[in-house]
Design an enzyme around this catalytic site. Structure first.
Site, PDB file in Angstrom:
ATOM      1  N   GLY A  94       0.775  -1.232   0.000  1.00 24.26           N
ATOM      2  CA  GLY A  94       0.000   0.000   0.000  1.00 24.26           C
ATOM      3  C   GLY A  94       0.800   1.272   0.000  1.00 24.26           C
ATOM      4  O   GLY A  94       0.326   2.290   0.506  1.00 24.26           O
ATOM      5  N   THR A 154      -3.192   5.107   2.342  1.00 26.40           N
ATOM      6  CA  THR A 154      -3.403   3.750   2.858  1.00 26.40           C
ATOM      7  C   THR A 154      -2.194   3.261   3.643  1.00 26.40           C
ATOM      8  O   THR A 154      -2.339   2.625   4.690  1.00 26.40           O
ATOM      9  CB  THR A 154      -3.701   2.760   1.715  1.00 26.40           C
ATOM     10  OG1 THR A 154      -2.592   2.723   0.813  1.00 26.40           O
ATOM     11  CG2 THR A 154      -4.940   3.178   0.951  1.00 26.40           C
ATOM     12  N   TYR A 155      -1.012   3.580   3.139  1.00 25.37           N
ATOM     13  CA  TYR A 155       0.230   3.149   3.787  1.00 25.37           C
ATOM     14  C   TYR A 155       0.383   3.818   5.151  1.00 25.37           C
ATOM     15  O   TYR A 155       0.613   3.145   6.165  1.00 25.37           O
ATOM     16  CB  TYR A 155       1.403   3.501   2.874  1.00 25.37           C
ATOM     17  CG  TYR A 155       2.765   3.118   3.396  1.00 25.37           C
ATOM     18  CD1 TYR A 155       3.080   1.806   3.706  1.00 25.37           C
ATOM     19  CD2 TYR A 155       3.756   4.087   3.542  1.00 25.37           C
ATOM     20  CE1 TYR A 155       4.344   1.452   4.163  1.00 25.37           C
ATOM     21  CE2 TYR A 155       5.033   3.745   3.991  1.00 25.37           C
ATOM     22  CZ  TYR A 155       5.315   2.428   4.303  1.00 25.37           C
ATOM     23  OH  TYR A 155       6.559   2.095   4.756  1.00 25.37           O
ATOM     24  N   THR A 156       0.249   5.142   5.185  1.00 24.15           N
ATOM     25  CA  THR A 156       0.459   5.850   6.447  1.00 24.15           C
ATOM     26  C   THR A 156      -0.638   5.538   7.462  1.00 24.15           C
ATOM     27  O   THR A 156      -0.361   5.392   8.653  1.00 24.15           O
ATOM     28  CB  THR A 156       0.540   7.371   6.217  1.00 24.15           C
ATOM     29  OG1 THR A 156      -0.659   7.825   5.578  1.00 24.15           O
ATOM     30  CG2 THR A 156       1.738   7.728   5.364  1.00 24.15           C
TER      31      THR A 156
END
Length: 252
Positions: A94, A154-156
């Site tokens: 992501g 999405t990653y964070t």
């Protein structure tokens, strides 16, 4: 005696980057390392690296988004090595740049399934052995979330949720002697290499913003900190986030 002699560690995402660096560092400190990753050829290759210096390694194909894969990995670990002392939840997805307004439910869900459910399910599956061994959990956040980098929703978001999960595990499972800590590394991983190729100016700016002046090596710079968290040297540390990033992000 080596610092992790007699210990058994599961490292996810171990076929490359930070996972590979940590797996090599663990094996050189005497741990038997289970290398879990979605691409079997990659984890097999790392296992061969470890065996070349007489280390103990078991390579397993594992997609952490699938609970059945996680359960099979833990069963295989216990069958091969008898138990689990250390869990390193490094696998993730992501981090492809995408504006908030273009982020789809499916893309967000994929990050949740791998990053959050994968982390939770591995912690649950390993819990009986970690409890028995007063074990150590190492989860991963990201400096991108600490600063709020654009286009990485999405990653964070999932990485910050993992930091919260880590703090809860530290408080709930401390009574069992289980320690849970989080690393936020900055390292020359494949993802960093992609960033460098796509955005050379941004990469140069990242180095300029790093007080120590370079991007860390996965084994030489990140590996020893993971060894510290996995070993008795950190026996009185739990619930913390360690930014292993050359000083770029300083937690306040």
């Amino acid at each position: 005696m080596k610092r992790l002699e007699g210990k058994v560690a599961i490292v996810t995402g171990a076929g490359q980057g930070v996972g590979r660096g940590i797996a090599l560092a663990f094996a050189k400190e005497g741990a038997a390392v289970v290398l879990a990753g979605r691409t079997e050829s990659k984890v097999q290759s790392v296992a061969e690296e470890i065996r070349k210096f007489s280390g103990k390694a078991l390579a397993i194909r594992c997609d952490v988004a699938k609970k059945s894969d996680i359960e099979a990995t833990v069963r295989a670990t216990v069958k091969e090595f008898g138990t689990v002392h250390i869990l390193v939840n490094n696998a993730f997805c992501g981090n492809d740049p995408m504006p908030i307004e273009e982020t789809t439910d499916d893309y967000f869900q994929a990050a949740v399934d791998t990053n959050l459910f994968g982390c939770m399910h591995l912690m649950q599956a390993c819990f009986p052995y970690l409890k028995q061994n007063r074990g150590s959990i190492i989860n991963f956040g990201t400096g991108a979330a600490l600063e709020g980098w654009p286009n990485l929703l999405t990653y964070t978001a999932t990485k910050e949720a993992i930091r919260g999960m880590t703090r809860v595990a530290a408080k709930e499972w401390g009574k069992h002697g289980i320690r849970a800590n989080c690393l936020t590394p900055q390292a020359n991983s494949p993802a960093m290499e992609v960033f460098k190729q796509r955005n050379p100016q941004g990469y140069a700016g990242l180095i300029a913003a790093t007080p120590l002046g370079y991007i860390g090596d996965c084994e030489a710079d990140i590996g020893p900190v993971a060894v510290f968290l996995a070993s008795e040297d950190s026996r009185y540390m739990t619930g913390h986030t360690l930014t292993v990033d050359g000083g770029q992000f300083v937690l306040r």
